[in-house]
Design an enzyme around this catalytic site. Sequence first.
Site, PDB file in Angstrom:
ATOM      1  N   HIS A 135       0.821  -1.226   0.000  1.00 39.46           N
ATOM      2  CA  HIS A 135       0.000   0.000   0.000  1.00 39.46           C
ATOM      3  C   HIS A 135       0.849   1.268   0.000  1.00 39.46           C
ATOM      4  CE1 HIS A 135      -3.563  -2.377   0.552  1.00 39.46           C
ATOM      5  NE2 HIS A 135      -3.169  -2.853   1.718  1.00 39.46           N
ATOM      6  N   TYR A 305      -3.720 -11.945   8.968  1.00 41.93           N
ATOM      7  CA  TYR A 305      -3.918 -11.503  10.355  1.00 41.93           C
ATOM      8  C   TYR A 305      -4.532 -12.557  11.262  1.00 41.93           C
ATOM      9  CZ  TYR A 305      -2.784  -7.444   7.685  1.00 41.93           C
ATOM     10  OH  TYR A 305      -2.128  -6.588   6.838  1.00 41.93           O
TER      11      TYR A 305
HETATM   12  C1  X5A Z   1      -0.937  -5.116   4.116  1.00 39.57           C
HETATM   13  C2  X5A Z   1      -2.396  -5.091   4.511  1.00 39.57           C
HETATM   14  C3  X5A Z   1      -4.301  -3.833   5.262  1.00 39.57           C
HETATM   15  C4  X5A Z   1      -4.710  -2.523   5.827  1.00 39.57           C
HETATM   16  C5  X5A Z   1      -6.173  -2.572   6.261  1.00 39.57           C
HETATM   17  C6  X5A Z   1      -6.658  -1.271   6.849  1.00 39.57           C
HETATM   18  N1  X5A Z   1      -2.909  -3.922   4.890  1.00 39.57           N
HETATM   19  N2  X5A Z   1      -8.025  -1.350   7.243  1.00 39.57           N
HETATM   20  O1  X5A Z   1      -3.029  -6.136   4.527  1.00 39.57           O
HETATM   21 ZN    ZN Z   2      -3.997  -7.117   3.021  1.00 40.53          ZN
END
Ligand code: X5A
Ligand code: ZN
Length: 557
Positions: A135, A305
């Site tokens: 990102h 996550y």
């Molecule tokens: C690298 C990645 C996610 C950000 C989510 C924010 N970023 N809501 O998975």
């Molecule tokens: Zn992601």
Amino acid sequence: MGTALVYHEDMTAARLLWDDPECEIECPERLTTALERLQQRGLEQRCLRLAAREASEAELGLVHSPEYVALLQGTQALGTGELQTLSGQYDAVYFHPSTFHCARLAAGAALQLVDAVLAGAVRNGLALVRPPGHHSQRAAANGFCVFNNVAIAAKHAQRQHGLHRILIVDWDVHHGQGIQYIFEDDPSVLYFSWHRYEHGRFWPYLRESDADAVGQGPGLGFTVNLPWNQVGMGNADYVAAFLHVLLPVAFEFNPELVLVSAGFDSAIGDPEGQMQATPECFAHLTQLLQMLAGGRVCAVLEGGYHLESLSQSVCMMVQALLGDPAPPLSGPMVPHASALESIQSVQVAQAPHWMSLQQQGQRGLGRDGASGSHAVAVTLNHPLGVAPVLSPCPRSPEGRPSPLLLPGGPEFKAAATQDVAALSSLLDQLRLNPTPPVRTAVALTAPDAALALPSDVLCEEGSAPQEETQAWARPHEALAQDRALTALGKVLYLLDRILDGQVSSGIAVTPASAAAATLDVAIRCGLSHGAQRLLCLAVGQLDRPPDLTDDGRLEGF
Ligand code: X5A
Ligand code: ZN
């Protein structure tokens, strides 16, 4: 040539110092848990372990502005309050005094991996890093990302190794808009991303994440976005996306290197993605990517996550990189209607830029079967190629296939004896020679017979007896024509040679108007010759013969 695993413990130092429900999921345990699991499974030990180095200022400058890098450097000396204030200037970002060091290691790890692969020290590898990168933008942190690890690695591969075509596959569940912005006008980097989109109602809520964002200027067609408009996408959807979008385009692009933005928030259990793909799916996706660029696949961790799902998916990917067979995918392999809509929207948006996508979405419009003026090739394969009666290879509780049992041990001997018994009973049943003397034969009719063929391909001259051919042809109007009948005789002869074990595989040509009928006869003939299982694969529109009994022996697409 092996697999590299690039890591540094220091990358676990950065963590959230205040309350922020959006950011708390990006935690140090993501790395420690994944690494522990790799060790438990004995996978880490099979890799070439490389300690991550920090990317230099010049290397960060391949993508980021000097001012942005300087700003990040300054964060090392800030207090918690100041860090929180600065973090608030970006979307979904937190800084820690160790962030600059971690982020330089993350980018450095990606660089080291690319160097190891392009130097030929390893075939492929994975960099286990945080913070993630896809990102982040020239002068902005975003979505937990600080430096754009994969984009920096791509620029480095171009500058330092002279590469001309790099494919970036971003299977993270979020759109890597940072990578898109960096390469959107660059035809030397093909960026593919699928992402949870929900018609623009999912983070990062960007219009340019949709399928109609295809790149700009000379980069037109070199950005490929596949938006998922519903949650719950699973193995069938991901595999369909690879088979019908990514791989056709990727083979046409012919990359010299594949970089994977390997986020595992697209796997089952992840709170961000809400998708259903199982960890095994990532082994298959990894295998498919290894068909490109001579297997030079460099994966860099992005999101993921759910600690358990993340660790399992990472293990699956490393297993596939190491060359282990992929465990079978579970669940019905039927893509969701919404997934097919998304896939089709990408095909439509990209068709002007990729020849390999131009025939898609036109099926059933009569291009393939109706006209009868052109020939259709029918490919036949020796049944040993699909191991008809071999039982599925026995697996250990971990899902590891039996060939990895220690040679000489009692379990190994038992498994080997079982395999040999199964194989010889197979050969007995089918009276087959294990390696047919001819690898590939072709059955061509007169006008095509002049084709120049590779020297190891046998041009089969024979035909099945006329009465036999006519008997098979009788139920089919399409086979009444002389040309079709002649071709059928050749197909039957070729099929006989394959089932006899004289030939391994073959290609037969038949008039297009007779293709469906010829295939119908070939299927019946194969089954009547005692083939144990038959997979029939039609590229284009071809209906399965309606009256063949559903006894589990015939599988058709
Ligand atoms: C690298 C990645 C996610 C950000 C989510 C924010 N970023 N809501 O998975
Ligand atoms: Zn992601």
